[in-house]
Design an enzyme around this catalytic site. Structure first.
Site, mmCIF file in Angstrom:
data_model
loop_
_atom_site.group_PDB
_atom_site.id
_atom_site.type_symbol
_atom_site.label_atom_id
_atom_site.label_comp_id
_atom_site.label_asym_id
_atom_site.label_seq_id
_atom_site.Cartn_x
_atom_site.Cartn_y
_atom_site.Cartn_z
ATOM 1 N N ARG A 22 -44.497 82.799 -34.271
ATOM 2 C CA ARG A 22 -43.438 83.555 -34.935
ATOM 3 C C ARG A 22 -44.022 84.316 -36.113
ATOM 4 N NH1 ARG A 22 -40.708 83.517 -31.175
ATOM 5 N NH2 ARG A 22 -38.669 82.578 -30.825
ATOM 6 N N HIS A 36 -43.728 91.747 -29.452
ATOM 7 C CA HIS A 36 -43.081 90.467 -29.117
ATOM 8 C C HIS A 36 -42.863 90.390 -27.600
ATOM 9 C CE1 HIS A 36 -40.495 86.984 -30.772
ATOM 10 N NE2 HIS A 36 -40.838 86.740 -29.527
HETATM 11 P P1 NDP Z 1 -43.294 73.141 -28.623
HETATM 12 O O1 NDP Z 1 -42.136 72.658 -29.393
HETATM 13 O O2 NDP Z 1 -43.535 72.610 -27.253
HETATM 14 O O3 NDP Z 1 -44.643 72.901 -29.449
HETATM 15 C C1 NDP Z 1 -44.745 73.159 -30.814
HETATM 16 C C2 NDP Z 1 -46.094 72.670 -31.291
HETATM 17 O O4 NDP Z 1 -46.239 73.030 -32.666
HETATM 18 C C3 NDP Z 1 -46.239 71.144 -31.213
HETATM 19 O O5 NDP Z 1 -47.557 70.797 -30.833
HETATM 20 C C4 NDP Z 1 -45.976 70.707 -32.647
HETATM 21 O O6 NDP Z 1 -46.601 69.497 -33.035
HETATM 22 C C5 NDP Z 1 -46.596 71.857 -33.399
HETATM 23 N N1 NDP Z 1 -46.051 71.906 -34.760
HETATM 24 C C6 NDP Z 1 -44.780 72.164 -35.150
HETATM 25 N N2 NDP Z 1 -44.675 72.094 -36.492
HETATM 26 C C7 NDP Z 1 -45.902 71.801 -36.946
HETATM 27 C C8 NDP Z 1 -46.434 71.601 -38.236
HETATM 28 N N3 NDP Z 1 -45.686 71.677 -39.338
HETATM 29 N N4 NDP Z 1 -47.739 71.292 -38.332
HETATM 30 C C9 NDP Z 1 -48.510 71.194 -37.233
HETATM 31 N N5 NDP Z 1 -48.079 71.368 -35.968
HETATM 32 C C10 NDP Z 1 -46.785 71.675 -35.841
HETATM 33 O O7 NDP Z 1 -43.184 74.725 -28.579
HETATM 34 P P2 NDP Z 1 -43.767 75.735 -27.498
HETATM 35 O O8 NDP Z 1 -45.197 75.440 -27.308
HETATM 36 O O9 NDP Z 1 -42.894 75.787 -26.307
HETATM 37 O O10 NDP Z 1 -43.555 77.141 -28.256
HETATM 38 C C11 NDP Z 1 -44.149 77.384 -29.514
HETATM 39 C C12 NDP Z 1 -43.555 78.634 -30.138
HETATM 40 O O11 NDP Z 1 -43.995 79.802 -29.448
HETATM 41 C C13 NDP Z 1 -42.033 78.765 -30.059
HETATM 42 O O12 NDP Z 1 -41.401 77.968 -31.033
HETATM 43 C C14 NDP Z 1 -41.821 80.245 -30.277
HETATM 44 O O13 NDP Z 1 -41.683 80.500 -31.670
HETATM 45 C C15 NDP Z 1 -43.102 80.863 -29.768
HETATM 46 N N6 NDP Z 1 -42.881 81.691 -28.579
HETATM 47 C C16 NDP Z 1 -43.242 83.019 -28.619
HETATM 48 C C17 NDP Z 1 -43.098 83.818 -27.515
HETATM 49 C C18 NDP Z 1 -43.560 85.227 -27.533
HETATM 50 O O14 NDP Z 1 -43.294 85.962 -26.579
HETATM 51 N N7 NDP Z 1 -44.264 85.645 -28.555
HETATM 52 C C19 NDP Z 1 -42.539 83.298 -26.270
HETATM 53 C C20 NDP Z 1 -42.210 81.905 -26.326
HETATM 54 C C21 NDP Z 1 -42.381 81.143 -27.453
HETATM 55 P P3 NDP Z 1 -46.240 68.099 -32.359
HETATM 56 O O15 NDP Z 1 -46.797 68.194 -30.952
HETATM 57 O O16 NDP Z 1 -46.930 67.105 -33.171
HETATM 58 O O17 NDP Z 1 -44.736 67.989 -32.368
HETATM 59 C C1 OXD Z 2 -39.236 82.832 -27.257
HETATM 60 C C2 OXD Z 2 -39.628 84.184 -27.546
HETATM 61 O O1 OXD Z 2 -39.099 82.038 -28.182
HETATM 62 O O2 OXD Z 2 -39.448 85.064 -26.706
HETATM 63 O O3 OXD Z 2 -39.062 82.507 -26.073
HETATM 64 O O4 OXD Z 2 -40.190 84.435 -28.601
#
Ligand code: NDP
Ligand code: OXD
Length: 316
Positions: A231, A279
């Site tokens: 993000r 994005h």
């Molecule tokens: P998940 O919830 O599966 O994974 C999030 C990861 O981030 C986990 O490993 C989590 O740790 C880690 N995390 C969260 N907070 C912290 C922190 N404070 N410190 C360290 N690690 C942290 O999410 P996804 O993998 O499915 O997606 C990740 C992000 O990708 C989404 O939230 C979205 O914002 C973005 N996204 C962007 C898209 C785009 O087109 N650009 C499309 C889809 C998603 P832990 O495993 O320990 O909980």
């Molecule tokens: C999502 C995105 O969160 O598109 O899926 O960013």
């Protein structure tokens, strides 16, 4: 046969794409569109949201489950007056695969100096640039969730040395992982940093000057590269620009921005070694979104636990 509970859609996708995806979805259910301000939403039990209209919850007071239109839920959690209902995140194999394609593409583009070759092509310059092998570079992925874990495996297949960092410790075959406390060690090993973090209070602005200064300098590309598709709120764009100007960073690939669309005046547009996408790393497929939700609705109506639930305290 009694009518099944109805669904309301408040997704900010193109209406014709939503209409196409709705054909054949939610059989036996009434589907209401929040954009139709005259529609009576009081019978809706399930809502699909991306950046919902503020009046949605007044108009639909009988909702039971909220479905996020994307993998990230920061925009939903920020809605004032959000009712305390379960929120199901979008987890989808195709979205995950497309995100890993984008991440691998960006890492390879910097490894093989694609931006420099594009510049050379524009000036009709024939010059061979250095070509280190993937194994000479360490890619550090911040965020080892659904997306991060797929990305690290595919980066490994390409030959990169891959390490990962997440809030809680992880065990992933062939990948050295670090938990929150290991951030400095992780950064000190990283030549290409990949952000796949959700936006939360803890991750807002995490990609700043201080973090960039802790990345490894002098690796096979000379200077570290920053790649972010999590993000935009997690990055400080002024610090990225300054780090590129000063040579603290050697390049960047950004799919997400503090404010989207990125302003035409942003210096990022014109910077060497910066690749920008709109994005668009991994868009949600609306048909899959509805198909996945239908499975969750069935579970809910059978009294089974929902999957991919958002933890509202953690914020993701
Ligand atoms: P998940 O919830 O599966 O994974 C999030 C990861 O981030 C986990 O490993 C989590 O740790 C880690 N995390 C969260 N907070 C912290 C922190 N404070 N410190 C360290 N690690 C942290 O999410 P996804 O993998 O499915 O997606 C990740 C992000 O990708 C989404 O939230 C979205 O914002 C973005 N996204 C962007 C898209 C785009 O087109 N650009 C499309 C889809 C998603 P832990 O495993 O320990 O909980
Ligand atoms: C999502 C995105 O969160 O598109 O899926 O960013």
């Amino acid at each position: 046969m009694s009518e099944k509970a109805s669904v309301v859609i408040d997704l900010k996708f193109e209406p014709e794409d939503v209409a196409r995806a709705l054909a054949g979805s939610f059989e036996g259910r009434k589907v209401l569109l929040a954009s139709d301000k005259s529609a009576d939403l009081s019978g809706a039990r399930y809502a699909f949201l991306w950046k919902p209209d503020l009046d949605l919850f007044e108009r639909a007071p009988n909702l039971e489950v909220l479905f996020s239109g994307g993998a990230g839920v920061d925009a939903i959690l920020a809605v004032p007056g959000l009712p305390d209902l379960p929120i199901v995140r979008f987890v989808d194999e195709s979205l995950t695969t497309r995100m890993s394609e984008w991440v691998v593409l960006q890492c390879l583009s910097h490894l093989r100096q694609a931006p420099a070759y594009m510049r050379q092509q524009a000036s009709r310059t024939w010059r061979e640039l250095s070509q280190p092998e993937a194994k000479e570079l360490t890619v550090g992925v911040m965020g080892l969730g659904i997306l991060g874990q797929d990305a690290v495996r595919k980066l490994k297949v390409m030959g990169f040395d891959v390490i990962g960092w997440s809030r809680t410790a992880k065990t992933i075959d062939g990948i050295e992982t670090f938990d929150a406390a290991g951030l400095d060690d992780f950064l000190g090993r990283t030549d290409i940093l990949v952000g796949l973090l959700p936006l939360t209070d803890d991750t807002r602005g995490i990609f700043d000057a201080s973090l960039f200064s802790r990345l490894r300098q002098g690796g096979a590309l000379g200077r570290p590269i920053f790649i972010n598709a999590g993000r935009g709120g997690s990055q400080v764009e002024a610090d990225i620009v300054a780090a590129l100007d000063k040579g603290v960073l050697g390049g960047a690939s950004l799919d997400v921005f503090e404010v989207e669309p990125l302003a035409a005046t942003s210096p990022l547009w014109g910077m060497d070694n910066v690749i920008l996408t709109a994005h668009a790393a991994a868009a949600s497929d609306i048909r899959s979104l509805f198909a996945n939700a239908e499975k969750q609705i069935e579970r809910w109506e059978q009294g089974e636990p929902l999957q991919h639930l958002v933890d509202k305290v953690r914020g993701y």
